[in-house]
Design an enzyme around this catalytic site. Sequence first.
Site, PDB file in Angstrom:
ATOM      1  N   TRP A 156     -12.024  12.856   3.571  1.00  0.00           N
ATOM      2  CA  TRP A 156     -11.589  12.496   4.917  1.00  0.00           C
ATOM      3  C   TRP A 156     -10.752  13.572   5.590  1.00  0.00           C
ATOM      4  O   TRP A 156     -10.611  13.585   6.804  1.00  0.00           O
ATOM      5  CB  TRP A 156     -10.786  11.186   4.862  1.00  0.00           C
ATOM      6  N   HIS A 212      -4.392   8.235  -1.423  1.00  0.00           N
ATOM      7  CA  HIS A 212      -5.623   8.000  -2.215  1.00  0.00           C
ATOM      8  C   HIS A 212      -5.691   9.071  -3.302  1.00  0.00           C
ATOM      9  O   HIS A 212      -6.289  10.126  -3.103  1.00  0.00           O
ATOM     10  CB  HIS A 212      -6.859   8.051  -1.319  1.00  0.00           C
ATOM     11  N   HIS A 220       1.389   5.505   1.366  1.00  0.00           N
ATOM     12  CA  HIS A 220      -0.070   5.320   1.492  1.00  0.00           C
ATOM     13  C   HIS A 220      -0.812   6.590   1.106  1.00  0.00           C
ATOM     14  O   HIS A 220      -0.788   7.587   1.825  1.00  0.00           O
ATOM     15  CB  HIS A 220      -0.439   4.921   2.928  1.00  0.00           C
ATOM     16  N   GLU A 254      -8.515  -0.415  10.816  1.00  0.00           N
ATOM     17  CA  GLU A 254      -8.555   1.048  10.947  1.00  0.00           C
ATOM     18  C   GLU A 254      -9.782   1.399  11.784  1.00  0.00           C
ATOM     19  O   GLU A 254     -10.793   1.873  11.262  1.00  0.00           O
ATOM     20  CB  GLU A 254      -8.597   1.737   9.582  1.00  0.00           C
ATOM     21  N   GLN A 260     -12.904  -0.417  -1.572  1.00  0.00           N
ATOM     22  CA  GLN A 260     -13.318   0.497  -0.487  1.00  0.00           C
ATOM     23  C   GLN A 260     -14.558   0.002   0.268  1.00  0.00           C
ATOM     24  O   GLN A 260     -14.658   0.146   1.483  1.00  0.00           O
ATOM     25  CB  GLN A 260     -13.598   1.894  -1.083  1.00  0.00           C
ATOM     26  N   ASP A 274      -1.794   9.586   3.258  1.00  0.00           N
ATOM     27  CA  ASP A 274      -3.158   9.049   3.186  1.00  0.00           C
ATOM     28  C   ASP A 274      -4.086   9.959   2.388  1.00  0.00           C
ATOM     29  O   ASP A 274      -4.625   9.557   1.367  1.00  0.00           O
ATOM     30  CB  ASP A 274      -3.717   8.788   4.601  1.00  0.00           C
ATOM     31  N   HIS A 294      -5.738  -1.860   4.002  1.00  0.00           N
ATOM     32  CA  HIS A 294      -6.253  -1.087   5.123  1.00  0.00           C
ATOM     33  C   HIS A 294      -6.672  -2.134   6.152  1.00  0.00           C
ATOM     34  O   HIS A 294      -7.495  -2.989   5.853  1.00  0.00           O
ATOM     35  CB  HIS A 294      -7.473  -0.288   4.697  1.00  0.00           C
TER      36      HIS A 294
HETATM   37 FE   FE2 Z   1      -6.113   4.951   3.379  1.00  0.00          FE
END
Ligand code: FE2
Length: 431
Positions: free
Chosen positions: A321, A65, A63, A219, A158, A315, A216
Site C-alpha cells: 500500500w 501491518h 495502527h 476506509e 483482511q 499503518d 478498519h
Molecule cells: Fe490498516
Amino acid sequence: MLELLVRNATLPDGRRGVGIAVNDGRIVEVREGLGLDASGVPAAREVLDAQGLLVSPPFVDAHFHMDATLSVGLPRVNASGTLLEGIALWGELKPQLTHEAIVERALAYCDWAVARGLLAIRSHVDVCDPRLLAVQALLEVKKRVAPYLDLQLVAFPQDGVLRAPGALENLERALAMGVDVVGGIPHFERTMDSGAESVRVLCEIAAEQGRLVDMHCDESDDPQSRHVETLAAETVRLGLHGRVTGSHLTSMHSMDNYYVSKLLPLMAEAQLNVVANPLINITLQGRHDTYPRRRGMTRVPEQLAAGLTVAFGHDCVMDPWYSLGSGDMLEVAAMGLHVAQMTSQAAMRQCFDAVTSAPARILHLEGYGLEAGCRADFVWLQARDPVEAIRLRATRLAVYRRGQRIASMPPATAALSLPGRPASVDFSLRR
Ligand code: FE2
C-alpha cells in the site's frame, strides 16, 4: 544507589529542569530541580544530563501491518496506488509468504522502530489464511521483541470476516492462539448490511471474551458509509465503552455535516477511540476524484473537540500500500498536522500526543508515562519541546527501556564553510 538519574530534562507538558530517578526499571521520582543542584544530586549508577532538551515517553503506533512490512516490490509494486490494488497485491503475495521471511522482516522493522524511540506497536495480522502463517510468525516476533518493544496483535480479517470462507473460524483460532484484539473490515463486506452484521458479530465475540476491538472502519470516500455509527452503537449496547477503536474512518471526511453533528455525540457516548493514518490516507483516498481532490483523512480536530481519544498511526511501511516510511512517528505526526491543518500551538502539541500518550491509552498500555510508578521507558530528543520535535523530526539522542539504554544516535549537525558564519549549524532556534 539509583539505577539511573536523568537531570535537566524538559517534559512534553512544558515542565523544565526536571529530574527523573529510576530504580528496578521503574520511575521512582519526577521533580523539577531534582539533580540540578550539585550538592543534592542523588547517587546513581548512570547519570544522563538531558541539557534542557525534551525527554518524552516513547512513541506508540496504534495502527500498523507488521505481516506486510518491508515487502515492497514482492511480487510487484502497486501501479495504481489505490487501496484496492494494494489488497489485490497482498492477495498475490500471501501464497508466497514463509514463516521465516515474515519473522525476519518484522524483526528488521522492530529494529528501526527502537532506533526511532517507537516502543509499542499495535499491529493488525491477516487471519484470512487457513494456515495462519502470519499469525504464528507475529506471535513468535511478539515473544522475541518483548524485552524491548510491546507488540499488540489484532486478528484482522483482511478479505472480510463474512465474505471470506472460513474467516470467522480463523479469527477465533487466532484469538485462541494468543492474538490480543478483535479486528474487522466492515466496508469490505459485500453489502452495507453484511458490513453492519460483521460489526455486531465481532463486537459480541469481544464482549464474550473480554477483549479490545479495533476495526478498519469506513476506509473509503463513500459519504454514505455508516459502519462507524454501527460500531459506536454496538459499543454502547454491549457496554464496551472506551475499549473499541475505529481505524481510518475516512468516510467521515466526505459525510454530510448535519449527519456528522449527530454521529460525533454517539461516538462520544461510546467513548470510541479513533486512529487516523495520515500518511496512508492522504495517498490512498480521493483516488477517484478529479479536482478538487479530497484529502480523505477523518475529522480529527472535531473528534478531539468532542472529547475522543485520537491517535495517528503509521499503518504501512514499504508494503503493497505504501512504499515509503521508516518507523518515524514524528513524520506521521507532521503529516497529520498538515492534513488536518492543526497549526495552532495547542493543536501541534495535540499532534505530538497523537503519537505518544493517546495511542498508549488506546492500547491500554500499563505503566506508560513520566510519573512515579511508571515504567522507565523514554526517549531523549534533540528538541526543546514537542513542536520543535515535530518540525525537525528530531534526532532520538537516546532511547531507554526499563531504565536501560537500548539505542542512541549522534546529534544532527552540519559543518559550514562560509566566510563570517559559524563553523557548524543546527536547526533549532536559540534565543
Ligand atoms: Fe490498516
